[in-house]
Design a protein around this motif. Structure first.
Motif, mmCIF file in Angstrom:
data_model
loop_
_atom_site.group_PDB
_atom_site.id
_atom_site.type_symbol
_atom_site.label_atom_id
_atom_site.label_comp_id
_atom_site.label_asym_id
_atom_site.label_seq_id
_atom_site.Cartn_x
_atom_site.Cartn_y
_atom_site.Cartn_z
ATOM 1 N N HIS A 45 36.727 -2.109 10.573
ATOM 2 C CA HIS A 45 35.704 -0.997 10.259
ATOM 3 C C HIS A 45 36.026 0.370 10.287
ATOM 4 O O HIS A 45 35.905 1.074 9.339
ATOM 5 N N GLN A 46 37.293 0.440 10.831
ATOM 6 C CA GLN A 46 38.000 2.003 10.841
ATOM 7 C C GLN A 46 38.645 2.015 9.509
ATOM 8 O O GLN A 46 38.487 3.153 8.634
ATOM 9 N N ARG A 47 39.139 1.095 9.074
ATOM 10 C CA ARG A 47 39.932 0.887 7.615
ATOM 11 C C ARG A 47 39.116 1.100 6.603
ATOM 12 O O ARG A 47 39.449 1.596 5.557
ATOM 13 N N SER A 48 37.893 0.465 6.620
ATOM 14 C CA SER A 48 37.057 0.341 5.465
ATOM 15 C C SER A 48 36.248 1.747 4.989
ATOM 16 O O SER A 48 35.996 1.773 3.894
ATOM 17 N N GLY A 49 36.051 2.599 6.242
ATOM 18 C CA GLY A 49 35.434 3.795 5.818
ATOM 19 C C GLY A 49 33.873 3.678 5.691
ATOM 20 O O GLY A 49 33.207 4.399 5.312
ATOM 21 N N LEU A 50 33.313 2.244 5.922
ATOM 22 C CA LEU A 50 32.083 2.203 5.825
ATOM 23 C C LEU A 50 31.182 2.175 7.163
ATOM 24 O O LEU A 50 31.918 1.925 8.184
ATOM 25 N N PRO A 51 30.045 2.254 7.124
ATOM 26 C CA PRO A 51 29.247 2.352 8.174
ATOM 27 C C PRO A 51 29.072 0.823 8.988
ATOM 28 O O PRO A 51 29.133 -0.149 8.340
ATOM 29 N N LEU A 52 28.980 0.789 10.336
ATOM 30 C CA LEU A 52 29.211 -0.420 10.852
ATOM 31 C C LEU A 52 28.276 -1.227 10.461
ATOM 32 O O LEU A 52 28.306 -2.595 10.704
ATOM 33 N N LYS A 53 27.026 -0.913 10.273
ATOM 34 C CA LYS A 53 25.847 -1.742 9.760
ATOM 35 C C LYS A 53 26.217 -2.660 8.553
ATOM 36 O O LYS A 53 25.827 -3.748 8.410
ATOM 37 N N LYS A 54 27.240 -2.053 7.627
ATOM 38 C CA LYS A 54 27.512 -2.737 6.547
ATOM 39 C C LYS A 54 28.279 -4.136 6.934
ATOM 40 O O LYS A 54 28.491 -4.933 6.070
ATOM 41 N N PHE A 55 28.871 -4.342 8.269
ATOM 42 C CA PHE A 55 29.425 -5.511 8.777
ATOM 43 C C PHE A 55 28.565 -6.679 9.164
ATOM 44 O O PHE A 55 28.952 -7.536 9.422
ATOM 45 N N PHE A 56 27.245 -6.370 8.983
ATOM 46 C CA PHE A 56 26.258 -7.371 9.627
ATOM 47 C C PHE A 56 25.669 -7.994 8.256
ATOM 48 O O PHE A 56 25.251 -7.366 7.360
ATOM 49 N N GLY A 60 20.950 -12.971 6.752
ATOM 50 C CA GLY A 60 21.175 -14.110 7.309
ATOM 51 C C GLY A 60 20.007 -14.500 8.287
ATOM 52 O O GLY A 60 19.495 -13.568 8.799
ATOM 53 N N LEU A 61 19.752 -15.668 8.590
ATOM 54 C CA LEU A 61 18.721 -16.123 9.528
ATOM 55 C C LEU A 61 18.913 -15.832 10.859
ATOM 56 O O LEU A 61 18.082 -15.222 11.513
ATOM 57 N N LEU A 62 20.260 -15.720 11.355
ATOM 58 C CA LEU A 62 20.541 -15.478 12.627
ATOM 59 C C LEU A 62 20.197 -13.871 13.021
ATOM 60 O O LEU A 62 19.699 -13.358 14.083
ATOM 61 N N TYR A 63 20.473 -13.072 11.934
ATOM 62 C CA TYR A 63 20.164 -11.681 12.105
ATOM 63 C C TYR A 63 18.703 -11.230 12.166
ATOM 64 O O TYR A 63 18.136 -10.578 13.057
ATOM 65 N N LYS A 64 18.131 -12.241 11.448
ATOM 66 C CA LYS A 64 16.578 -11.977 11.412
ATOM 67 C C LYS A 64 15.814 -12.517 12.661
ATOM 68 O O LYS A 64 14.977 -12.030 13.523
ATOM 69 N N GLU A 65 16.344 -13.865 13.161
ATOM 70 C CA GLU A 65 15.850 -14.574 14.445
ATOM 71 C C GLU A 65 16.076 -13.528 15.485
ATOM 72 O O GLU A 65 15.261 -13.444 16.490
ATOM 73 N N MET A 66 17.250 -12.898 15.643
ATOM 74 C CA MET A 66 17.722 -11.924 16.709
ATOM 75 C C MET A 66 16.775 -10.505 16.707
ATOM 76 O O MET A 66 17.288 -9.615 17.382
ATOM 77 N N LYS A 67 16.014 -10.531 15.535
ATOM 78 C CA LYS A 67 15.383 -8.949 15.357
ATOM 79 C C LYS A 67 16.521 -7.773 15.496
ATOM 80 O O LYS A 67 16.235 -6.772 15.996
ATOM 81 N N LEU A 68 17.609 -8.069 14.675
ATOM 82 C CA LEU A 68 18.757 -6.966 14.931
ATOM 83 C C LEU A 68 18.232 -5.836 14.147
ATOM 84 O O LEU A 68 18.734 -4.832 14.543
ATOM 85 N N LYS A 69 17.438 -5.837 13.087
ATOM 86 C CA LYS A 69 17.082 -4.652 12.412
ATOM 87 C C LYS A 69 16.335 -3.753 13.448
ATOM 88 O O LYS A 69 16.649 -2.455 13.037
ATOM 89 N N ASP A 70 15.776 -3.955 14.429
ATOM 90 C CA ASP A 70 15.062 -3.257 15.363
ATOM 91 C C ASP A 70 16.063 -2.830 16.244
ATOM 92 O O ASP A 70 16.065 -1.667 17.137
ATOM 93 N N ARG A 71 16.761 -3.671 16.604
ATOM 94 C CA ARG A 71 17.839 -3.673 17.844
ATOM 95 C C ARG A 71 19.047 -2.699 17.562
ATOM 96 O O ARG A 71 19.488 -2.243 18.609
ATOM 97 N N LEU A 72 19.658 -2.768 16.447
ATOM 98 C CA LEU A 72 20.955 -2.397 16.219
ATOM 99 C C LEU A 72 21.098 -0.708 16.340
ATOM 100 O O LEU A 72 21.937 -0.317 17.007
ATOM 101 N N PRO A 73 19.879 -0.010 15.902
ATOM 102 C CA PRO A 73 19.971 1.601 16.129
ATOM 103 C C PRO A 73 19.961 1.808 17.710
ATOM 104 O O PRO A 73 20.541 2.863 17.937
ATOM 105 N N GLU A 74 19.559 0.970 18.522
ATOM 106 C CA GLU A 74 19.791 1.318 19.924
ATOM 107 C C GLU A 74 20.838 0.703 20.598
ATOM 108 O O GLU A 74 21.301 1.019 21.854
#
Length: 116
Positions: A45-56, A60-74
């Motif tokens: 992440h540090q070497r990429s210069g990208l926002p951490l969200k880009k690593f998610f 994917g199904l798991l991302y959606k099932e875990m409702k990470l869109k809403d949870r990640l910002p917190e």
């Protein structure tokens, strides 16, 4: 170069074909079986210069099932790294990791610029 991928992922298959067609040497690492560690994710992440969200893997199904869109910002960065390290299916793929670059997802123009 390390190439992290998921065999059933069509984008990973495209990236692999591109690497092979361009004669680029790589070590293939199945992301589901050999999930990146928290330490690897932090370093990449540090070497990429990208926002951490880009690593998610936001499509994917798991991302959606875990409702990470809403949870990640917190969540803190530490919590996000820890979560990513729990399951390779949460991690965006394919990924190409070299000494001086980290490519996340397959955009042919970006890969061409870094790898040719």
């Amino acid at each position: 170069m390390e190439f992290l991928c998921y065999a059933k992922c069509s984008t990973c298959q495209k990236a692999k074909k591109w690497l092979d067609a361009n004669g680029i040497d790589y070590h293939e690492r199945p992301i589901k079986e050999k999930n990146p560690t928290m330490e690897e994710l932090k370093e990449w992440h540090q070497r990429s210069g990208l926002p951490l969200k880009k690593f998610f893997n936001t499509s994917g199904l798991l991302y959606k099932e875990m409702k990470l869109k809403d949870r990640l910002p917190e969540m803190s960065e530490e919590e996000q790294y820890a979560l990513l390290a729990t399951d390779g299916m949460l991690v965006k793929r394919p990924m190409a990791i070299g000494e001086d670059f980290v490519l996340v997802g397959f955009k042919e123009a970006d890969w061409e610029m870094k790898l040719k």
